[in-house]
Design an enzyme around this catalytic site. Structure first.
Site, PDB file in Angstrom:
ATOM      1  N   SER A   1      83.685 -42.482  66.532  1.00 52.86           N
ATOM      2  CA  SER A   1      83.281 -43.773  67.095  1.00 52.86           C
ATOM      3  C   SER A   1      81.764 -43.881  67.127  1.00 52.86           C
ATOM      4  O   SER A   1      81.048 -42.925  66.822  1.00 52.86           O
ATOM      5  CB  SER A   1      83.843 -43.943  68.519  1.00 52.86           C
ATOM      6  OG  SER A   1      83.133 -43.114  69.425  1.00 52.86           O
TER       7      SER A   1
ATOM      8  N   SER B   1      79.930 -44.415  69.853  1.00 47.00           N
ATOM      9  CA  SER B   1      79.461 -44.296  71.234  1.00 47.00           C
ATOM     10  C   SER B   1      78.174 -43.496  71.377  1.00 47.00           C
ATOM     11  O   SER B   1      77.509 -43.568  72.423  1.00 47.00           O
ATOM     12  CB  SER B   1      80.541 -43.669  72.113  1.00 47.00           C
ATOM     13  OG  SER B   1      80.725 -42.299  71.802  1.00 47.00           O
TER      14      SER B   1
ATOM     15  N   LYS C   1      79.565 -36.599  74.239  1.00 43.78           N
ATOM     16  CA  LYS C   1      78.629 -37.429  74.988  1.00 43.78           C
ATOM     17  C   LYS C   1      77.410 -36.579  75.325  1.00 43.78           C
ATOM     18  O   LYS C   1      77.347 -35.389  75.020  1.00 43.78           O
ATOM     19  CB  LYS C   1      79.257 -37.947  76.293  1.00 43.78           C
ATOM     20  CG  LYS C   1      80.603 -38.657  76.144  1.00 43.78           C
ATOM     21  CD  LYS C   1      80.498 -40.007  75.460  1.00 43.78           C
ATOM     22  CE  LYS C   1      81.869 -40.660  75.318  1.00 43.78           C
ATOM     23  NZ  LYS C   1      81.811 -41.913  74.530  1.00 43.78           N
TER      24      LYS C   1
ATOM     25  N   SER D   1      80.182 -47.331  75.166  1.00 44.03           N
ATOM     26  CA  SER D   1      80.586 -45.934  75.335  1.00 44.03           C
ATOM     27  C   SER D   1      81.572 -45.814  76.492  1.00 44.03           C
ATOM     28  O   SER D   1      81.278 -46.218  77.615  1.00 44.03           O
ATOM     29  CB  SER D   1      79.355 -45.056  75.610  1.00 44.03           C
ATOM     30  OG  SER D   1      79.752 -43.737  75.923  1.00 44.03           O
TER      31      SER D   1
END
Length: 284
Positions: free
Chosen positions: A88, A90, A145, A231
């Site tokens: 993704s 994010s 992350k 996100s």
């Protein structure tokens, strides 16, 4: 349907190792004894007969062949490095969809495969690290992350998109509009601890924050994506099975490792779209 690849790998190594051990302790001595008995019965042994008597069962042959390869893969993947692909956006602009990354598995401690129990302390996540972890609500899914909050930290993210850690405003420096955004997104240089990196914010999207302050418990971490308005991270997780004080937090047992490098990018892995290496480099 998801499957537990580490568990499958451990089982494969165990089965192949067991077959090799059975051959070493039981089957190989029988083959040698059969060859010796045959050689004692004839003046000139037939080499084809000897080869037939010494032939390993097919299953044992495969097991012995695969065992060292699988064992090396298990050690490398469990304790040293593991590859991942970014699914993704994010973590834009730091990481993009289709980036293939390498994760350091021992940076935050040596853990046993499958059960993920830490057996040797090596280090702990630091503010600003890019970390892969298992999503608390579904440990079969890996997330990536940036570490924002450490155990004991107090985190705030204001309605005007500013980040505060322990009541200290995290420094931001405007870089400019994101290329191709037509003025809808801007990039900032952010500094978390000793780590400087780029973050992305959308000017025309004011996503309402579910809360303005979080206290990070011991043994847990607060995570956010660099693409701040796109996100799914600690700010938004909601799971009724998780106690309120732990909601949005990543427990230490869910840590996979520290992402440190991009080694290939392949946004569309299909015929006519080849991988490229223009994004190869260390992750900041």
């Amino acid at each position: 349907m998801s499957f537990n690849f580490p568990l499958i790998l451990v089982i494969a190594v165990a089965v192949c190792g067991f077959l090799a051990l059975i051959d070493l302790l039981l089957l190989a001595p029988r083959r040698r004894a059969a060859m010796a008995a045959y050689e004692g019965q004839v003046t000139e042994p037939d080499q084809q007969v000897l080869q037939k008597l010494n032939k390993e069962p097919l299953l044992v042959e495969y097991g012995k062949s695969f065992f060292p390869v699988l064992a090396i893969v298990l050690v490398l993947r469990s304790f040293l490095l593991e590859p991942f692909q970014i699914p993704s956006g994010s973590m834009k602009p730091t990481l993009d969809i289709g980036d293939f990354i390498l994760v350091n598995k021992f940076a935050y401690g040596i853990r046993l495969p499958v059960i993920d129990t830490k057996v040797i302390e090596v280090g702990n996540p630091q503010r600003g690290d890019v970390m892969v972890f298992r999503y608390p609500s579904d440990p079969d899914i890996n997330y990536i992350k940036r570490v924002i909050g450490l155990p004991g930290d107090r985190i705030r993210y204001t309605s005007d998109k500013h980040l505060l850690v322990n009541d200290q405003l995290v420094a931001e420096q405007l870089v400019g509009e994101e290329p191709g955004s037509l003025g809808s997104a801007v990039l900032y240089k952010e500094k978390l601890g000793e780590v400087e990196h780029l973050i992305r914010k959308e000017l025309q999207r004011n996503r309402r924050e579910p809360g303005d302050e979080w206290q990070v418990p011991e043994g847990h971490y607060f995570m956010m994506g660099d693409n701040r308005d796109n996100s799914n991270d600690s700010r938004y997780w909601n799971d009724k099975r998780i106690p309120k004080e732990l909601l949005g937090m990543v427990p230490d047992r869910n840590i996979v490792g520290k992402a440190f490098a991009v080694w290939m990018s392949w946004p569309e892995p299909k015929l006519g779209h080849l991988p490229n290496f223009s994004r190869v480099g260390l992750i900041h």
